[in-house]
Design a protein around this motif. Structure first.
Motif, short mmCIF file in Angstrom:
data_model
loop_
_atom_site.label_atom_id
_atom_site.label_comp_id
_atom_site.label_asym_id
_atom_site.label_seq_id
_atom_site.Cartn_x
_atom_site.Cartn_y
_atom_site.Cartn_z
N TYR A 32 0.83 -1.21 0.00
CA TYR A 32 0.00 0.00 0.00
C TYR A 32 0.87 1.26 0.00
O TYR A 32 0.58 2.22 -0.73
N LEU A 33 1.92 1.25 0.80
CA LEU A 33 2.80 2.42 0.85
C LEU A 33 3.52 2.61 -0.49
O LEU A 33 3.72 3.74 -0.92
N ARG A 34 3.92 1.52 -1.11
CA ARG A 34 4.59 1.66 -2.41
C ARG A 34 3.70 2.38 -3.42
O ARG A 34 4.17 3.16 -4.24
N GLU A 35 2.42 2.11 -3.36
CA GLU A 35 1.48 2.73 -4.30
C GLU A 35 1.10 4.15 -3.91
O GLU A 35 0.73 4.96 -4.77
N ASN A 36 1.16 4.47 -2.63
CA ASN A 36 0.56 5.73 -2.16
C ASN A 36 1.50 6.63 -1.37
O ASN A 36 1.04 7.60 -0.75
N PHE A 37 2.81 6.34 -1.39
CA PHE A 37 3.72 7.07 -0.52
C PHE A 37 3.67 8.58 -0.73
O PHE A 37 3.67 9.37 0.21
N ALA A 38 3.63 8.99 -1.98
CA ALA A 38 3.76 10.42 -2.29
C ALA A 38 2.61 11.26 -1.77
O ALA A 38 2.80 12.42 -1.37
N ASP A 39 1.39 10.70 -1.75
CA ASP A 39 0.23 11.54 -1.42
C ASP A 39 -0.63 10.96 -0.30
O ASP A 39 -1.80 11.33 -0.16
N ILE A 40 -0.06 10.10 0.52
CA ILE A 40 -0.84 9.52 1.61
C ILE A 40 -1.14 10.57 2.67
O ILE A 40 -0.30 11.41 3.00
N LYS A 41 -2.35 10.57 3.17
CA LYS A 41 -2.75 11.51 4.21
C LYS A 41 -2.07 11.16 5.54
O LYS A 41 -1.92 9.98 5.86
N PRO A 42 -1.67 12.15 6.32
CA PRO A 42 -1.06 11.87 7.62
C PRO A 42 -1.93 10.97 8.50
O PRO A 42 -1.42 10.08 9.19
#
Length: 212
Positions: free
Chosen positions: A64-74
């Protein structure tokens, strides 16, 4: 959100598989509910379910982080770390991959490397620590005060860990002692930078030949 909707979501969550697509759908629904509808009930259900999955780090957190690292909400990142249950290596692997691909140090990286439990894991994993620090120090010349403070805190955390486990020290910088060694996962120049940041000129000894 109505109680009926929460109950329905709980039932759906319970019957869902532990495959990545299903887990992603559930987590994203919970993130939307908390961020947009200000309802935390769904996230509580998801965190409870995911936290008891034996390899949730490999199954969900890392991918999940690999896909969403750049724009993940805090908020979403906080919940991901909450459900880790100590499985931080997949999270750190995803962090490394992001730093290898992207310039700068985004807020998600700062948040992960400021988490006490993540840092405790990091300083006990020599290879992972050195690889993360090497990637961070590639950005050293352009670091803002916040990022420099983060690097210093990671250096301090390693020093505290080494002190607690009585790791042997090598000679201070500036001596002609040829026995000074560094980790096999970090260049000499990066390790010297870390040593300077530690303020007392002591290198952390690794029983591995010098590498540059």
């Amino acid at each position: 959100m109505s109680e009926k909707c929460v109950v329905s979501f709980a039932q759906f969550c319970e019957s869902s598989s532990q495959q990545y697509p299903d887990m992603t759908f559930l987590f994203n629904e919970a993130v939307f509910s908390e961020s947009t509808l200000k309802c935390e009930n769904l996230m509580e259900i998801v965190v409870t379910k995911f936290s008891i999955i034996e390899k949730v780090g490999e199954t969900f957190l890392g991918p999940y982080l690999r896909e969403n690292f750049a724009d993940i909400k805090p908020m979403a990142l906080d919940h991901l770390l909450e459900m880790c249950q100590g499985q931080y290596i997949p999270v750190l692997d995803a962090l490394k991959e992001h730093l290898q691909r992207e310039a700068g140090i985004p807020g998600s990286v700062r948040a992960i490397l400021s988490n006490t439990e993540v840092v405790q894991c990091l300083v006990t994993e020599t290879q992972v620590y050195d690889e993360v620090m090497e990637l961070m120090l590639e950005r050293f010349d352009n670091m803002n005060p916040e990022d420099l403070g983060l690097v210093k805190s990671l250096v301090k955390a390693l020093r505290n860990q080494d002190d607690a486990t009585s790791i042997k020290r090598s000679s201070p910088i500036g001596t002609s002692d040829s026995s000074v060694t560094v980790s096999s996962y970090m260049t000499v120049s990066s390790y010297m930078t870390i040593t300077n940041l530690s303020h007392d000129g002591i290198l952390f000894e690794r029983d591995i030949p010098n590498k540059d």
